[in-house]
Design a protein around this motif. Structure first.
Motif, PDB file in Angstrom:
ATOM      1  N   SER A 118      40.987 -10.676  27.471  1.00 38.46           N
ATOM      2  CA  SER A 118      39.841 -10.099  27.937  1.00 38.46           C
ATOM      3  C   SER A 118      40.246  -8.576  27.620  1.00 38.46           C
ATOM      4  O   SER A 118      41.299  -8.176  27.851  1.00 38.46           O
ATOM      5  CB  SER A 118      39.428 -10.049  29.196  1.00 38.46           C
ATOM      6  OG  SER A 118      38.637  -9.244  29.659  1.00 38.46           O
TER       7      SER A 118
ATOM      8  N   HIS B 135      33.866  -4.773  24.382  1.00 40.43           N
ATOM      9  CA  HIS B 135      34.676  -5.354  25.360  1.00 40.43           C
ATOM     10  C   HIS B 135      34.442  -6.966  25.149  1.00 40.43           C
ATOM     11  O   HIS B 135      33.367  -7.348  24.999  1.00 40.43           O
ATOM     12  CB  HIS B 135      34.301  -5.152  26.659  1.00 40.43           C
ATOM     13  CG  HIS B 135      35.320  -5.698  27.737  1.00 40.43           C
ATOM     14  ND1 HIS B 135      36.391  -5.235  28.139  1.00 40.43           N
ATOM     15  CD2 HIS B 135      35.193  -6.937  28.400  1.00 40.43           C
ATOM     16  CE1 HIS B 135      37.077  -6.189  29.073  1.00 40.43           C
ATOM     17  NE2 HIS B 135      36.326  -7.237  29.384  1.00 40.43           N
TER      18      HIS B 135
ATOM     19  N   ALA C 168      35.501 -11.033  25.796  1.00 42.04           N
ATOM     20  CA  ALA C 168      36.096 -12.172  26.794  1.00 42.04           C
ATOM     21  C   ALA C 168      36.038 -13.722  26.034  1.00 42.04           C
ATOM     22  O   ALA C 168      34.860 -13.883  25.924  1.00 42.04           O
ATOM     23  CB  ALA C 168      35.260 -12.144  27.969  1.00 42.04           C
TER      24      ALA C 168
END
Length: 327
Positions: A249, A294, A296
């Protein structure tokens, strides 16, 4: 789906990987006068073409292209010093298409021309003595211990799946990839397969080798429910397979560092080798899949045990012997 925790440690696999890459290096040395195809080298090493470049770099410390060019220029410097061959003959003998191409490469590495080197025998500035593991453009500076702690690896068995995908060419243009993700997500929601589906990207080509305009990335959704593909979309069946998986992450730098660790540190010190299948990037937060500030992700490298390959040693030895007969 079964999961097995893995602790990467140095094993006899180190020797196995080193022996296979040594075979490749020996093969390259014998064939510096001609272009050598990736399939040839992967065959020599008994590794999948999908993962060969990264494994070569992990073991040797250099990219395949950099290593091959270095060998060619080192051979050329010996011929310049100890033979009377013409520059053109040396260029062709060392795998360059012309004396002009050879001269440019020689000057770029040694900061002197082939003719000047032949006269003086001196190299003003060699670029060979550089770091063996230069940091990638997107890599983070982390010690081996920090990477091991940050990126634990698990083995996961994933069953056979039906997959809808959009193939993106020239995938270094990120807008093209993001547009494909948006299209696939909208389609999956319209088919009512998005919520339970697995959204992932699949790298078909090696980004370190394939020209940017040819580089392909497949935007995929796996579903256990039936679906109909729309125009511009295709369907494939991914077989059941075991994957070495890292959950990560963060931004692109952390993702790149995790991939680097998986190949360079964990894989070559494990009792596994890559299957002949693409690696996957599974999006854990599907609704945010188009927000690349970002990530994940689960980074999934398809693997099998080295012992499964050792059982076919006689077959491999026969291939190697047959190949050498033709040389």
């Amino acid at each position: 789906m079964s999961t097995e925790s893995v602790v990467g440690g140095k094993t006899q696999a180190n020797s196995e990987y080193a022996q296979r890459i040594d075979r490749v290096i020996d093969y390259l040395r014998r064939n510096l006068d001609r272009p050598v195809k990736l399939a040839e080298l992967a065959d020599v090493a008994c590794f999948s073409e999908f993962h060969f470049h990264r494994i070569f770099r992990a073991v040797s410390g250099e990219t395949l292209n950099s290593f091959t060019n270095r060998l060619r220029l080192e051979k050329a410097s010996r011929l310049l010093r100890y033979s009377e061959q013409s520059l053109t003959d040396i260029a062709l003998d060392c795998g360059f298409s012309s004396s002009a191409t050879f001269s440019r490469a020689f000057r770029s590495r040694y900061d002197t021309s082939p003719s000047q080197f032949r006269k003086s025998g001196e190299i003003k500035k060699s670029k060979i003595c550089k770091e063996l593991f230069p940091e990638d453009e997107y890599g983070l500076r982390m010690s081996a211990e920090e990477k091991k702690a940050a990126f634990p690896v698990a083995l996961i068995d994933i069953p056979e799946r039906q997959v809808a995908y959009i193939r993106v060419t020239n995938a270094f243009e990120l807008d093209r990839v993001l547009a494909a993700f948006k299209t696939l997500i909208e389609w999956a929601k319209s088919q009512d397969v998005f919520s339970q589906g697995i959204l992932f990207g699949m790298t078909v080509d090696d980004p370190h080798v394939t020209p940017k305009h040819l580089y392909r990335y497949e935007v995929c959704l796996a579903s256990s429910l039936p679906f109909e593909c729309m125009e511009g979309m295709s369907k494939l069946k991914l077989p059941a397979m075991r994957y070495a998986v890292i959950k990560v992450s963060g931004d692109i730098h952390k993702v790149a560092t995790a991939w680097d660790y998986l190949y360079r540190d964990w894989l070559i010190n494990s009792v596994h080798e890559p299957e002949h299948a693409p690696a996957l990037e599974v999006f854990l937060d599907k609704e945010s899949a188009t927000d690349w500030s970002h990530f994940a992700l689960e980074l999934c490298l398809p693997v099998r045990k080295l012992t499964e390959i050792r059982s076919s040693r006689l077959w491999q030895a026969k291939i190697w012997a047959d190949r050498n007969k033709g040389q």
